[in-house]
Design an enzyme around this catalytic site. Sequence first.
Site, PDB file in Angstrom:
ATOM      1  N   SER A 142       0.884  -1.175   0.000  1.00  0.00           N
ATOM      2  CA  SER A 142       0.000   0.000   0.000  1.00  0.00           C
ATOM      3  C   SER A 142       0.915   1.216   0.000  1.00  0.00           C
ATOM      4  CB  SER A 142      -0.825  -0.009   1.291  1.00  0.00           C
ATOM      5  OG  SER A 142      -1.443   1.244   1.524  1.00  0.00           O
ATOM      6  N   TYR A 155      -1.460  -0.688  10.569  1.00  0.00           N
ATOM      7  CA  TYR A 155      -1.527  -0.966   9.122  1.00  0.00           C
ATOM      8  C   TYR A 155      -0.211  -0.575   8.442  1.00  0.00           C
ATOM      9  CZ  TYR A 155      -3.684  -1.165   4.457  1.00  0.00           C
ATOM     10  OH  TYR A 155      -3.995  -1.483   3.145  1.00  0.00           O
TER      11      TYR A 155
HETATM   12  N1  LIG Z   1      -8.662  -0.640  -1.056  1.00  0.00           N
HETATM   13  C1  LIG Z   1      -7.656   0.153  -0.711  1.00  0.00           C
HETATM   14  O1  LIG Z   1      -7.836   1.362  -0.553  1.00  0.00           O
HETATM   15  C2  LIG Z   1      -6.282  -0.440  -0.548  1.00  0.00           C
HETATM   16  C3  LIG Z   1      -5.179   0.422  -0.657  1.00  0.00           C
HETATM   17  C4  LIG Z   1      -3.907  -0.102  -0.517  1.00  0.00           C
HETATM   18  C5  LIG Z   1      -3.739  -1.452  -0.285  1.00  0.00           C
HETATM   19  N2  LIG Z   1      -4.822  -2.277  -0.168  1.00  0.00           N
HETATM   20  C6  LIG Z   1      -4.574  -3.695   0.068  1.00  0.00           C
HETATM   21  O2  LIG Z   1      -5.159  -4.445  -0.987  1.00  0.00           O
HETATM   22  C7  LIG Z   1      -5.363  -5.791  -0.544  1.00  0.00           C
HETATM   23  C8  LIG Z   1      -6.744  -6.248  -0.976  1.00  0.00           C
HETATM   24  O3  LIG Z   1      -7.695  -5.502  -0.248  1.00  0.00           O
HETATM   25  P1  LIG Z   1      -9.012  -4.908  -0.910  1.00  0.00           P
HETATM   26  O4  LIG Z   1      -8.858  -3.441  -0.894  1.00  0.00           O
HETATM   27  O5  LIG Z   1      -9.324  -5.606  -2.164  1.00  0.00           O
HETATM   28  O6  LIG Z   1     -10.074  -5.242   0.262  1.00  0.00           O
HETATM   29  P2  LIG Z   1     -11.282  -6.279   0.304  1.00  0.00           P
HETATM   30  O7  LIG Z   1     -11.734  -6.282   1.725  1.00  0.00           O
HETATM   31  O8  LIG Z   1     -12.256  -5.947  -0.742  1.00  0.00           O
HETATM   32  O9  LIG Z   1     -10.593  -7.677  -0.032  1.00  0.00           O
HETATM   33  C9  LIG Z   1      -9.759  -8.334   0.889  1.00  0.00           C
HETATM   34  C10 LIG Z   1     -10.028  -9.831   0.826  1.00  0.00           C
HETATM   35  O10 LIG Z   1      -9.128 -10.483   1.748  1.00  0.00           O
HETATM   36  C11 LIG Z   1      -9.873 -11.502   2.427  1.00  0.00           C
HETATM   37  N3  LIG Z   1      -9.242 -11.843   3.701  1.00  0.00           N
HETATM   38  C12 LIG Z   1      -9.284 -11.137   4.872  1.00  0.00           C
HETATM   39  N4  LIG Z   1      -8.624 -11.814   5.823  1.00  0.00           N
HETATM   40  C13 LIG Z   1      -8.138 -12.942   5.244  1.00  0.00           C
HETATM   41  C14 LIG Z   1      -7.357 -14.025   5.711  1.00  0.00           C
HETATM   42  N5  LIG Z   1      -6.963 -14.090   6.993  1.00  0.00           N
HETATM   43  N6  LIG Z   1      -7.023 -15.008   4.847  1.00  0.00           N
HETATM   44  C15 LIG Z   1      -7.448 -14.957   3.554  1.00  0.00           C
HETATM   45  N7  LIG Z   1      -8.208 -13.975   3.055  1.00  0.00           N
HETATM   46  C16 LIG Z   1      -8.534 -12.968   3.900  1.00  0.00           C
HETATM   47  C17 LIG Z   1     -11.258 -10.907   2.589  1.00  0.00           C
HETATM   48  O11 LIG Z   1     -12.222 -11.921   2.858  1.00  0.00           O
HETATM   49  C18 LIG Z   1     -11.458 -10.208   1.259  1.00  0.00           C
HETATM   50  O12 LIG Z   1     -12.046 -11.069   0.323  1.00  0.00           O
HETATM   51  C19 LIG Z   1      -5.125  -5.776   0.955  1.00  0.00           C
HETATM   52  O13 LIG Z   1      -3.838  -6.293   1.225  1.00  0.00           O
HETATM   53  C20 LIG Z   1      -5.192  -4.306   1.314  1.00  0.00           C
HETATM   54  O14 LIG Z   1      -4.454  -3.998   2.477  1.00  0.00           O
HETATM   55  C21 LIG Z   1      -6.083  -1.798  -0.301  1.00  0.00           C
END
Ligand SMILES: NC(=O)c1ccc[n+]([C@@H]2O[C@H](COP(=O)([O-])OP(=O)(O)OC[C@H]3O[C@@H](n4cnc5c(N)ncnc54)[C@H](O)[C@@H]3O)[C@@H](O)[C@H]2O)c1
Length: 276
Positions: A142, A155
Site C-alpha cells: 500500500s 496498518y
Molecule cells: N482498497 C484500498 O484502498 C487499498 C489500498 C492499498 C492497499 N490495499 C490492500 O489491498 C489488498 C486487498 O484488499 P481490498 O482493498 O481488495 O479489500 P477487500 O476487503 O475488498 O478484499 C480483501 C479480501 O481479503 C480476504 N481476507 C481477509 N482476511 C483474510 C485471511 N486471513 N485469509 C485470507 N483472506 C482474507 C477478505 O475476505 C477479502 O475477500 C489488501 O492487502 C489491502 O491492504 C487496499
Amino acid sequence: MKDLNNKVAVITGAGSGFGRELAILCAAEGMRLVLADIDAAGLDATQALLPETTEVLKQHCDVSKAGDVAALADATYERYGAAHLLFNNAGVAVAGPTWTTTVQDWQWVLGVNLMGVVHGVQSFVPRMLEQGDACHVVNTASVAGLLSVPASSVYCVSKHGVVTLSECLHHELQVAGGKVGVSVLCPAFVNTGIADAARHRPSELADANPLAAPFEARVKKAVQSGKISATEVAQMTMDAVKAGRFYILTHSNIKPAIETRMRDILEERQPTNPMP
Ligand SMILES: NC(=O)c1ccc[n+]([C@@H]2O[C@H](COP(=O)([O-])OP(=O)(O)OC[C@H]3O[C@@H](n4cnc5c(N)ncnc54)[C@H](O)[C@@H]3O)[C@@H](O)[C@H]2O)c1
C-alpha cells in the site's frame, strides 16, 4: 512474464476487491486459477464473474496460518502441477491512535498482512524456483508501506514490512539467478471492502482499539471517494507483471508525499504529516 495463457495464477483474498478483479483479468488471459479466501461466498461470487470455461480451484485459506497456505500450495501443485503467478493479496486494516492499539490489533493485522505474505513466499517460491520456468510474485502492500500515516501505525507497520520483504526478496531472487520475479503493489485509497475489514475479524482477536471509530470513519470516507477503481488497479498490476516492473504505484499524485518523507529522512528534518 508476457504470455500468461494456460499458466496458473494463485490469488489470496480473491473473494473481493483487488483479488476479484485480478481473477477476472487472469481469466481473460486464459490462465488457470486458484482462488483463496476465508470468505467462501465471496469466492463463489468471484467465480460467477468468470467465463464458464475458466478452470478454477477454490480453497478456504486463512493466510495468517502457515498450515493453510502450505495446504494451498499442495492443492495447487496437486491440481495443476505448477504455479506461475502468485498474488499475496489478502489484507485487513484497523485505525486509531498508537497508544490505544491493542495486542490483538497487532496480532490480527500483522498476522494477515505481513505473515500472510511470508507464508505465501515460503510455500510457493521454493517450488517456483524448482519449476524452472518464468514465475512472478506480486505482494500487495500500500502507499501505507511508503508513508507514515497518523492513526494507522498498525496498518503502516504491516505494509512497510511487505515493501521491505519484497525488496529483500527481489535482491535474493536476482542473486539466485532463477526465473522468478517479484513486484510490490502500493495503491492509495480504492473503493473495495477494505474499510469493512472487521467483518472477518476472528472472535479470538476481537479486542479492538477503543478509540478506532472516528479514524475508521475517516478511512471509510477516503476509500469510498477513491478516484481509481479496483479494476484499474488490477489492470495496472497485470501491466507491471508483464513488464517485469518491481514497484507498482497506482496513484502518482501520492509520489510527492513519498519524496517529502525521503527528504525528511535524508535531511534529518521533522517528519511531515502526509494526511494532516
Ligand atoms: N482498497 C484500498 O484502498 C487499498 C489500498 C492499498 C492497499 N490495499 C490492500 O489491498 C489488498 C486487498 O484488499 P481490498 O482493498 O481488495 O479489500 P477487500 O476487503 O475488498 O478484499 C480483501 C479480501 O481479503 C480476504 N481476507 C481477509 N482476511 C483474510 C485471511 N486471513 N485469509 C485470507 N483472506 C482474507 C477478505 O475476505 C477479502 O475477500 C489488501 O492487502 C489491502 O491492504 C487496499
